[in-house]
Design a protein around this motif. Structure first.
Motif, PDB file in Angstrom:
ATOM      1  N   GLU A 141       0.819  -1.209   0.000  1.00  0.00           N
ATOM      2  CA  GLU A 141       0.000   0.000   0.000  1.00  0.00           C
ATOM      3  C   GLU A 141       0.856   1.263   0.000  1.00  0.00           C
ATOM      4  O   GLU A 141       0.493   2.271  -0.603  1.00  0.00           O
ATOM      5  CB  GLU A 141      -0.952   0.001   1.208  1.00  0.00           C
ATOM      6  CG  GLU A 141      -2.039  -1.043   1.133  1.00  0.00           C
ATOM      7  CD  GLU A 141      -2.886  -0.925  -0.131  1.00  0.00           C
ATOM      8  OE1 GLU A 141      -3.297   0.202  -0.472  1.00  0.00           O
ATOM      9  OE2 GLU A 141      -3.132  -1.958  -0.784  1.00  0.00           O
ATOM     10  N   GLN A 142       2.012   1.210   0.698  1.00  0.00           N
ATOM     11  CA  GLN A 142       2.885   2.390   0.754  1.00  0.00           C
ATOM     12  C   GLN A 142       3.394   2.759  -0.634  1.00  0.00           C
ATOM     13  O   GLN A 142       3.429   3.932  -1.005  1.00  0.00           O
ATOM     14  CB  GLN A 142       4.074   2.147   1.695  1.00  0.00           C
ATOM     15  CG  GLN A 142       3.680   1.990   3.154  1.00  0.00           C
ATOM     16  CD  GLN A 142       3.561   0.533   3.545  1.00  0.00           C
ATOM     17  OE1 GLN A 142       3.377  -0.334   2.685  1.00  0.00           O
ATOM     18  NE2 GLN A 142       3.664   0.249   4.833  1.00  0.00           N
ATOM     19  N   LEU A 143       3.777   1.745  -1.420  1.00  0.00           N
ATOM     20  CA  LEU A 143       4.277   2.025  -2.768  1.00  0.00           C
ATOM     21  C   LEU A 143       3.148   2.514  -3.669  1.00  0.00           C
ATOM     22  O   LEU A 143       3.355   3.414  -4.494  1.00  0.00           O
ATOM     23  CB  LEU A 143       4.933   0.780  -3.370  1.00  0.00           C
ATOM     24  CG  LEU A 143       5.515   0.946  -4.782  1.00  0.00           C
ATOM     25  CD1 LEU A 143       6.492   2.117  -4.839  1.00  0.00           C
ATOM     26  CD2 LEU A 143       6.182  -0.346  -5.252  1.00  0.00           C
ATOM     27  N   LYS A 144       1.971   1.956  -3.519  1.00  0.00           N
ATOM     28  CA  LYS A 144       0.823   2.415  -4.310  1.00  0.00           C
ATOM     29  C   LYS A 144       0.564   3.904  -4.069  1.00  0.00           C
ATOM     30  O   LYS A 144       0.263   4.656  -4.997  1.00  0.00           O
ATOM     31  CB  LYS A 144      -0.424   1.607  -3.960  1.00  0.00           C
ATOM     32  CG  LYS A 144      -0.387   0.168  -4.448  1.00  0.00           C
ATOM     33  CD  LYS A 144      -1.644  -0.588  -4.032  1.00  0.00           C
ATOM     34  CE  LYS A 144      -1.603  -2.037  -4.474  1.00  0.00           C
ATOM     35  NZ  LYS A 144      -2.793  -2.804  -4.021  1.00  0.00           N
ATOM     36  N   LYS A 145       0.709   4.335  -2.828  1.00  0.00           N
ATOM     37  CA  LYS A 145       0.512   5.750  -2.489  1.00  0.00           C
ATOM     38  C   LYS A 145       1.588   6.620  -3.134  1.00  0.00           C
ATOM     39  O   LYS A 145       1.307   7.719  -3.617  1.00  0.00           O
ATOM     40  CB  LYS A 145       0.531   5.933  -0.970  1.00  0.00           C
ATOM     41  CG  LYS A 145      -0.682   5.357  -0.257  1.00  0.00           C
ATOM     42  CD  LYS A 145      -0.564   5.518   1.255  1.00  0.00           C
ATOM     43  CE  LYS A 145      -1.742   4.877   1.975  1.00  0.00           C
ATOM     44  NZ  LYS A 145      -1.593   4.974   3.457  1.00  0.00           N
ATOM     45  N   VAL A 146       2.821   6.122  -3.151  1.00  0.00           N
ATOM     46  CA  VAL A 146       3.922   6.871  -3.759  1.00  0.00           C
ATOM     47  C   VAL A 146       3.711   7.009  -5.268  1.00  0.00           C
ATOM     48  O   VAL A 146       3.972   8.071  -5.855  1.00  0.00           O
ATOM     49  CB  VAL A 146       5.282   6.184  -3.475  1.00  0.00           C
ATOM     50  CG1 VAL A 146       6.383   6.840  -4.288  1.00  0.00           C
ATOM     51  CG2 VAL A 146       5.614   6.266  -1.994  1.00  0.00           C
ATOM     52  N   ILE A 147       3.243   5.947  -5.892  1.00  0.00           N
ATOM     53  CA  ILE A 147       2.995   5.982  -7.338  1.00  0.00           C
ATOM     54  C   ILE A 147       1.906   7.012  -7.661  1.00  0.00           C
ATOM     55  O   ILE A 147       1.999   7.748  -8.649  1.00  0.00           O
ATOM     56  CB  ILE A 147       2.615   4.581  -7.851  1.00  0.00           C
ATOM     57  CG1 ILE A 147       3.848   3.668  -7.778  1.00  0.00           C
ATOM     58  CG2 ILE A 147       2.075   4.647  -9.278  1.00  0.00           C
ATOM     59  CD1 ILE A 147       3.549   2.212  -8.015  1.00  0.00           C
ATOM     60  N   ALA A 148       0.891   7.070  -6.808  1.00  0.00           N
ATOM     61  CA  ALA A 148      -0.198   8.031  -7.016  1.00  0.00           C
ATOM     62  C   ALA A 148       0.248   9.451  -6.715  1.00  0.00           C
ATOM     63  O   ALA A 148      -0.188  10.411  -7.365  1.00  0.00           O
ATOM     64  CB  ALA A 148      -1.386   7.663  -6.134  1.00  0.00           C
ATOM     65  N   LYS A 149       1.155   9.580  -5.738  1.00  0.00           N
ATOM     66  CA  LYS A 149       1.643  10.903  -5.339  1.00  0.00           C
ATOM     67  C   LYS A 149       3.143  10.792  -5.068  1.00  0.00           C
ATOM     68  O   LYS A 149       3.574  10.592  -3.928  1.00  0.00           O
ATOM     69  CB  LYS A 149       0.898  11.393  -4.085  1.00  0.00           C
ATOM     70  CG  LYS A 149       1.165  12.848  -3.753  1.00  0.00           C
ATOM     71  CD  LYS A 149       0.336  13.301  -2.559  1.00  0.00           C
ATOM     72  CE  LYS A 149       0.591  14.776  -2.231  1.00  0.00           C
ATOM     73  NZ  LYS A 149      -0.208  15.209  -1.051  1.00  0.00           N
TER      74      LYS A 149
END
Length: 301
Positions: free
Chosen positions: A282-290
């Protein structure tokens, strides 16, 4: 693998010469003048940057770095760009960046506030957590289980600094060994010279999965801290950082990151065809989005 060994790749493309920004960036000028970019790569950071059975460097971080190389070549208006792969270790990667030996580092390097005083990072491309790997027979569930025992970590890593401090702070009396790279550290556990290996969870999982007896090992559930990985560059070169950052963000926005991630973390990978089956966190998904290049672990909670 001697540090001096270089693997050369020639990147050729019909790039229309554009307005080069070399004068604004010492690194871009160096690359343009020499016609060469040097990548810092790792021998055993599976699946980020490692040597396969054909002695070829590959991995998730190298794939992402090559996207940046293409962007740099286009920015400089070069029809071809020579790419050198220069092996580094956890201990040598920052000095070799600082002295100009490598231009961009494609490994598994944690971006933190302390390191940002010495180098710069592109937007985070992976978020790991450092944990303990041990043989199941050792019954290691936490750092406290290693009181008075031998632990290994890799020289020059955040894990090594952290566990050295915790050893004193908690009066654990551990014998802490320093390995030159992740493969050597794992071997120490495999051969009984150390009870546990403290390192980033994905690297531990990769080493265990590609070992002789994967079922022999266990990794602790709780992470000591989060570790955001980023492509490393020299400090105080905003012109170069801008080109690299835009290339990485472009991979995120286009969705190509999902294909590259699946290739290395959810598909069989060389040399043994092992599938790590490591879903995107989930942390990487958030980074990809922002996208962010923050070195503060709290930014990834």
């Amino acid at each position: 693998m001697k540090l001096a060994k270089l693997i050369t790749v020639l990147i050729g493309a019909g790039v229309i010469a554009g307005a080069a920004q070399a004068q604004e960036s010492p690194t871009l000028k160096k690359i343009k003048d020499s016609g060469t970019i040097t990548l810092g790569v790792r021998d055993s950071s599976i699946p980020f940057s490692y040597l396969d059975d054909k002695q070829s460097y590959q991995g998730y971080s190298i794939d992402l770095c090559m996207k940046a190389v293409t962007a740099i070549q286009k920015n400089l208006g070069l029809t071809q760009l020579n790419v050198k792969m220069n092996p580094v270790t956890s201990a040598t990667r920052i000095p070799l960046m600082a002295n100009g030996t490598i231009d961009i580092e494609c490994g598994s390097t944690t971006n933190n506030v302390e390191r940002q005083k010495q180098v710069a990072f592109a937007p985070t491309t992976f978020v790991s957590g450092n944990r303990l790997l041990a043989k199941k027979t050792a019954n290691v569930n936490s750092l406290n289980d290693l009181k008075g025992k031998t632990l290994v970590s890799t020289a020059g890593t955040t894990s090594m600094r952290q566990v050295t401090a915790l050893n004193t702070e908690k009066n654990l009396g551990m014998n802490i060994l320093s390995a030159k790279d992740h493969a050597e550290a794992f071997l120490m556990v495999e051969t009984g010279r150390a009870v546990a290996f403290l390192m980033d969870d994905i690297l531990l999982a990769s080493l265990a999965a590609t070992s002789k007896s994967p079922a022999d090992y266990t990794i602790t559930k709780d992470a000591l801290q989060l570790e955001p990985y980023g492509i490393m560059m020299r400090r105080d070169d905003p012109g170069f950082k801008k080109v690299v950052d835009e290339a990485i963000v472009g991979v995120f926005k286009s969705g190509e990151i999902n294909r590259i991630y699946a290739k290395w973390f959810q598909s069989p990978i060389p040399p043994k065809g092992v599938n790590l089956n490591w879903p995107m966190g989930e942390q990487l998904k958030k980074v990809i989005a922002k996208p962010t290049d923050s070195g503060d672990p709290a930014a990834y909670q």
